[in-house]
Design an enzyme around this catalytic site. Structure first.
Site, short mmCIF file in Angstrom:
data_model
loop_
_atom_site.label_atom_id
_atom_site.label_comp_id
_atom_site.label_asym_id
_atom_site.label_seq_id
_atom_site.Cartn_x
_atom_site.Cartn_y
_atom_site.Cartn_z
N ASP A 1 0.77 -1.21 0.07
CA ASP A 1 -0.05 0.07 0.05
C ASP A 1 0.85 1.19 0.18
OD1 ASP A 1 -2.13 1.88 0.28
OD2 ASP A 1 -2.69 1.14 2.29
N ASP B 1 -1.84 6.89 -6.23
CA ASP B 1 -2.13 5.61 -5.40
C ASP B 1 -2.17 4.64 -6.06
OD1 ASP B 1 -2.40 4.15 -3.16
OD2 ASP B 1 -4.63 4.77 -2.98
#
Length: 508
Positions: free
Chosen positions: A108, A323
């Site tokens: 992540d 992201d």
């Protein structure tokens, strides 16, 4: 400087799960890390965009929390998928504790903390649809585990990162709430993460580094379900608690990494790839995530009438976030409407328009590339990211020669925030250069050989055509300084000579 050449096998048709490691003993330059990505989801399994939005909101809840924001090559094998028609995520296996145990954690870049479920844990999942074991970390069973006290400066750092640390029985505790109402609660511990570094073709060195991570003793909401469950999260963000930051500060890993995501696989490297035509834009230093300055959008070369202040960055606006864990893409409200209107107007005579769960969709009978326009996102510093129709539309269905494509860009769940997820980032090398505080990208065939430099400031090197090498899309590395290396993979065991350097292909 150590140079690595890499080619990745198409993971749709193989079960390659490789990791490549070597150590430059004579120099102090950081080396590179390569990670293979594999599909963990069936390609014919499609879900509604509304479900993808729900999945992304879970990630964004973590992202939108208050934010004040001798080296060797270490390899991890990654599994997962960015496919926008499935609940995509990437995960890898790490080793923690003494004796070391395996934990599967989600990769992540939108968060900073490494955390895993711990014993005892309330409502933690016990199974996963990914067919991986769910393992709870037990601090009492690790001889090197120690809690982080409230007086430890790490506890203060954790409070700055999430504004959620507190003190209980002189242990630094945390509570992290997510946008969908789920949460993880626990306390911080320090323990060893075990990394393997190869010294020669017959000898490897096991290296252990002390890292601080979260020990989750309660999980709620989505975190408590088995749907997509893993053992925890491996944060690769910019703050001091990030694993990248912790390993870099200890001289174990360089302060730069990159990824290239493709259909069915991809690559993640610690280091900086030397590929043609990479362009950079500055990272916003005041933001904890990978935020950039987007200032305009062009469709077929025509600039949209969007006030640049819509993309401004201040205390209330995070700007444009890159992201790799977000499936779709999200535009702030003031930009979303003119963007969709311009796309729709440009194809109104060639498509049949429809709506699916409030999302604009288009039914077509010819190639999407021949109908829809090119979109350009323009950033500060003159960097532009050019998007094909497949980079901003999502194929929802295909029957009898007709295809339905839906808008992959959604309206942002948070005012003033634009997010570029994997739908946009695919088939590009995205480079996170933390030393230079910049992020860059270049269109790339993620299955071709790429040179990766151990020095993030390096800009020279040679790209090798994969057709020059027998086996084509296998995982290869080559050292310019004649350092033997070991190539670990999961299909066959092969030994071959390449330009005088030995590579060994082994089963994981």
């Amino acid at each position: 400087m150590s140079i690595v050449y890499i080619t990745l096998r198409n993971a749709v048709t193989s079960t390659l799960l490789g990791a490549i490691m070597f150590l430059h003993v004579a120099s102090g330059f950081p080396a590179t890390l390569t990670l293979t990505l594999e599909r963990a989801f069936p390609m014919n399994h499609r879900i509604e965009l509304s479900q993808l939005r729900d999945r992304d909101s879970f990630r964004h809840g973590r992202m939108f929390q208050k934010d004040n924001s001798p080296r060797g090559v270490i390899g991890f094998g990654l599994k997962g998928s960015y496919d926008p028609h499935v609940a995509g995520l990437y995960f890898t296996k790490i080793k923690l504790g003494s004796p070391p145990k395996d934990y599967y954690v989600q990769i992540d870049t939108g968060s900073d903390v490494l955390w895993v479920g711990c014993k005892p844990c309330i409502d933690c999942p016990t199974s996963s649809k990914f067919n991986i074991p769910i393992t709870l970390y037990d601090p009492s069973s690790s001889s090197t585990s120690s809690p982080i006290s409230c007086s430890n400066k790490i506890c203060s750092l954790a409070g700055q990162t999430y504004n959620s640390s507190s003190c209980s029985h002189n242990q630094c505790t945390y509570t992290i709430y997510y946008g969908d109402g789920s949460a993880t609660l626990g306390h911080y511990v320090s323990d060893l993460i075990h990394l393997e570094i190869f010294l020669t073709d017959t000898k490897s060195l096991n290296v252990s580094a002390s890292v601080v991570f979260g020990c989750s003793t309660m999980e709620t909401g989505i975190l408590a379900t088995s749907d997509g469950a893993v053992d925890g999260v491996l944060g690769l963000g910019r703050q001091g608690l990030s694993v990248i930051s912790q390993l870099s500060s200890q001289g174990i890993a360089p302060n730069s990494f990159a990824h290239c995501l493709a259909d069915g696989g991809g690559i993640l490297v610690i280091g900086q790839p030397t590929v043609p035509h990479i362009i950079f834009t500055p990272l916003v230093k005041s933001q904890g995530y990978y935020s950039t300055h987007l200032h305009s959008i062009l469709i077929n070369g025509k600039k949209l009438s969007i006030d640049p202040s819509v993309f401004a960055i201040n205390n209330d606006k995070a700007g444009t976030i890159i992201d790799s864990g977000t499936t779709l893409a999200y535009l702030t409200e003031e930009a979303y409407t003119p963007f969709v209107d311009a796309i729709t107007k440009s194809v109104s005579l060639s498509v049949q328009q429809r709506t699916s769960n409030g999302n604009p969709c288009y039914s077509i009978t010819s190639s999407v590339s021949n109908i829809f326009p090119i979109v350009s996102l323009n950033f500060v510093g003159g960097a532009s990211m050019h998007l094909r129709p497949q980079d901003y539309l999502s194929l929802q269905s295909s029957k009898s020669g007709a295809e339905v494509w839906c808008m992959g860009f959604q309206m942002s769940p948070e005012k003033g925030i634009t997010i570029l997820g994997d739908l946009v980032l695919k088939n590009k090398f995205i480079v996170y250069d933390l030393d230079a505080q910049q992020i860059g990208w270049a269109d790339y065939d993620c299955f071709s050989i790429v040179e990766v430099s151990s020095n993030s400031s390096s800009s020279s090197g040679e790209v090798v055509n994969p057709n020059q090498i027998s086996g084509g899309r296998s995982l290869w590395i080559r050292s310019h300084q004649q350092i033997p290396v070991i190539v670990i993979a999961s299909i066959a065991q092969l030994t071959m000579m390449f330009l005088g350097f030995q590579a060994i292909h082994m089963s994981l």
